[in-house]
Design an enzyme around this catalytic site. Structure first.
Site, PDB file in Angstrom:
ATOM      1  CG  ASP A 220      79.531  42.358  23.835  1.00 33.05           C
ATOM      2  OD1 ASP A 220      79.493  41.372  23.073  1.00 33.05           O
ATOM      3  OD2 ASP A 220      79.094  42.351  25.014  1.00 33.05           O
TER       4      ASP A 220
ATOM      5  CE  LYS B 163      83.840  50.919  27.363  1.00 32.49           C
ATOM      6  NZ  LYS B 163      82.869  51.959  27.705  1.00 32.49           N
TER       7      LYS B 163
ATOM      8  NE  ARG C  97      76.953  47.637  33.024  1.00 32.80           N
ATOM      9  CZ  ARG C  97      78.122  47.174  33.498  1.00 32.80           C
ATOM     10  NH1 ARG C  97      79.186  47.974  33.525  1.00 32.80           N
ATOM     11  NH2 ARG C  97      78.224  45.930  33.931  1.00 32.80           N
TER      12      ARG C  97
ATOM     13  NE  ARG D 155      79.977  53.213  36.680  1.00 34.82           N
ATOM     14  CZ  ARG D 155      80.853  52.586  35.917  1.00 34.82           C
ATOM     15  NH1 ARG D 155      80.623  52.449  34.630  1.00 34.82           N
ATOM     16  NH2 ARG D 155      81.970  52.116  36.414  1.00 34.82           N
TER      17      ARG D 155
ATOM     18  CD  GLU E 244      76.416  51.770  28.409  1.00 40.22           C
ATOM     19  OE1 GLU E 244      77.040  52.823  28.611  1.00 40.22           O
ATOM     20  OE2 GLU E 244      76.647  50.721  29.034  1.00 40.22           O
TER      21      GLU E 244
ATOM     22  CG  PHE F 220      76.347  44.465  27.836  1.00 38.42           C
ATOM     23  CD1 PHE F 220      76.714  44.010  29.085  1.00 38.42           C
ATOM     24  CD2 PHE F 220      76.175  45.830  27.644  1.00 38.42           C
ATOM     25  CE1 PHE F 220      76.914  44.882  30.132  1.00 38.42           C
ATOM     26  CE2 PHE F 220      76.366  46.719  28.698  1.00 38.42           C
ATOM     27  CZ  PHE F 220      76.737  46.241  29.946  1.00 38.42           C
TER      28      PHE F 220
ATOM     29  NE  ARG G  58      88.331  48.996  36.929  1.00 41.37           N
ATOM     30  CZ  ARG G  58      87.433  49.737  36.288  1.00 41.37           C
ATOM     31  NH1 ARG G  58      87.183  49.516  35.014  1.00 41.37           N
ATOM     32  NH2 ARG G  58      86.764  50.684  36.924  1.00 41.37           N
TER      33      ARG G  58
ATOM     34  CE  LYS H 249      88.023  50.635  30.782  1.00 44.01           C
ATOM     35  NZ  LYS H 249      87.292  51.578  31.655  1.00 44.01           N
TER      36      LYS H 249
END
Length: 521
Positions: A214, A216, A221, A236, A265, A305, A377, A383
């Site tokens: 994707d 970024k 967010r 977030r 986003e 996404f 995470r 990322k």
């Protein structure tokens, strides 16, 4: 339950590095809060406070109002209910004269607190307890208190968006009630987060190939919940910002579905077709008053996404490949984040180069087999940016000289110890700061000052800043054993909490550690 019981637990937790010992202290306190002799809301408040927050998301209490405190009480008398009731009253204050009433309410509360309780309360207000008991550790203590499987507690807390809510459910209805918790449209879940990689080859190696890649987006967010004609937008940190994004609400309302949960986003695209700077987007979503008054000039759009639910079908535990396929079926192409399926490292590199050239922040390389790891995470998402960046805590700043005289300039940067939660200094920087930022940060540092030397002002709570570096090197100058190479400030992140500061392990792991010819900042 007396607040002092939590204060002693927090002190015990902070005094040990043993995770088992921390869990034991937390479990004992949580178990006591669930005793039938305690008020019904005790466990919710105790778990909330031990997690380092207040139940009220916004209180209106600033650093200046706590810069000087009344003399502490000699004996502990405050209960957790006293604290919650006070902040509930303070948070509801508004209109003319509310600032003075809020200050008076804070002073009255702190005057009833002992010295140790004052420190604890201040930590709650600023979400900065520094006890090493992050929310994940409190979940560990909660599981131990009720002899529940930790995985069940973690999943329920993620889906309910709250460890305290999970605690109440566990205490009142037992483990089976937690096991039955699923995704609920209208209740935000904690977002899945991405790990990092230094270059496309490393990202592809972590995620595996083939991978979905994707673009970024450097925006806000949001998690979107729609049920019927009602649309709610959450950040977030699970704050509701629906009233600040009417154009996004309108776009989601126009979709031909009754129930939706989307992850995406919010960004602005300029006339040139390139994304607008994050600062423009952040200022646009900063106040609902500007939106209501029609003072906004930055139209924003939602790019999705991930899809977690559509009309009765939960997709949270489905592999990304399934979620992505359903997403392309139910959403218009204009609402989808730019994405490719990469079979080779070369395709990852080519897409990365293209999107960075188009003005995007980088890419996120995703494992198609990965489920949605809410609140974690996870290596399922990696990322990748054209520079190494970290979210670090600014724990102090040195006075500038020359053209920067009168400003606090050279920043002391710290990462988080992943075991204890303590902040560990690993460098300084004065680069990347505009005059406007220098003026703003000097005001912020002085408002948060806790002590100073001749050259340095130390702050608590710290600010969070996104820092770019070229690498790390071994160093005996800083407690972390490494120093940042060519660190520079990209922006301050007031949308992130102290718990989201990157860990020391992440800083060391991202780039190669080189031997330093000399310790430099």
């Amino acid at each position: 339950m007396l607040l002092f019981r939590l204060v002693t637990t927090s002190a015990d937790v902070a005094a040990t590095r043993s995770r088992l010992a921390k869990r034991k202290f937390l479990a004992e306190c949580i178990r006591q809060s669930a005793d039938p002799s305690e008020p019904a809301d005790s466990i919710e408040l105790v778990v909330t406070f031990l997690s380092g927050t207040l139940r009220q998301r916004r209180t209106g209490v600033g650093w200046a109002s706590l810069s000087t405190l009344p003399a502490p009480a000699d004996e502990p008398t405050l209960t957790v209910q006293d604290v919650d009731n006070t902040f509930e009253t303070i948070a509801a204050m508004g209109g003319s004269g509310s600032a003075a009433l809020r200050t008076a309410g804070v002073e009255a509360l702190f005057a009833r607190a002992t010295a140790a309780e004052q420190v604890f309360l201040r930590g709650l207000v600023f979400e900065d307890l520094r006890q090493g008991a992050l929310d994940s550790l409190v979940q560990d203590g909660l599981a131990a208190a009720f002899e529940a499987p930790l995985a069940v507690v973690q999943r329920a807390a993620m889906l309910l968006g709250s460890t305290a809510t999970a605690a109440v459910l566990l205490a009142q209805q037992g483990i089976s009630a937690l096991e039955a918790v699923g995704l609920r449209v209208g209740i935000p879940v904690r977002p899945m987060l991405a790990a990092s990689a230094p270059h496309p080859e490393a990202a592809a190696a972590k995620s595996g190939l083939p991978a979905l890649v994707d673009a970024k987006l450097d925006g806000i967010r949001v998690q979107v919940h729609r049920t019927g004609g009602t649309v709610r937008l959450y950040t977030r940190s699970l704050d509701d910002i629906t009233d600040r994004l009417p154009e996004v609400v309108e776009a989601v309302s126009a979709l031909p579905w009754h129930d939706l949960v989307l992850d995406g986003e919010v960004v602005g695209i300029g006339a040139s077709g390139r994304p607008l700077p994050f600062q423009d987007i952040a200022s646009r979503t900063g106040s609902s008053l500007d939106v209501a008054a029609g003072r906004t000039k930055t139209p924003l759009s939602l790019y999705v996404f991930d899809l977690l639910h559509v009309d009765g079908r939960d997709l949270l535990d489905e592999p990304l490949s399934v979620r992505a396929a359903v997403m392309t079926e139910v959403l218009p192409p204009s609402m989808l984040v730019p994405r490719i399926q990469a079979e080779t490292e070369e395709e990852v590199t080519e897409f990365f180069t293209t999107v960075v050239g188009d003005g995007f922040e980088g890419v996120v390389v995703k494992n198609p087999a990965a489920a949605y790891a809410a609140g974690r995470r996870d290596a399922g998402w990696i990322k990748l940016k054209p520079r190494h960046t970290f979210d670090l805590a600014v724990i102090g700043a040195e006075w500038g000289y020359g053209r920067r005289e009168g400003w606090l300039s050279n920043l002391h940067l710290a990462a988080r110890n992943p075991v204890t939660g303590d902040l560990v200094m690993l460098g300084k920087t004065f680069k990347g700061l505009t005059d406007k930022t220098l003026t703003w940060q000097t005001e912020q540092f002085l408002a948060r000052e806790v002590r100073r030397t001749k050259s340095t002002v130390f702050v608590d709570p710290p600010l969070i800043a996104e820092i770019a570096i070229d690498g790390v090197q071994r160093s005996t100058r800083y407690p972390g054993g490494v120093a940042l190479r060519f660190a520079r400030v990209l922006r301050y992140r007031d949308d992130k909490s102290i718990d989201e500061v990157d860990s020391l392990d992440s800083v060391v792991a991202l780039g190669p550690v080189v031997e330093a010819a000399a310790d430099t900042d």
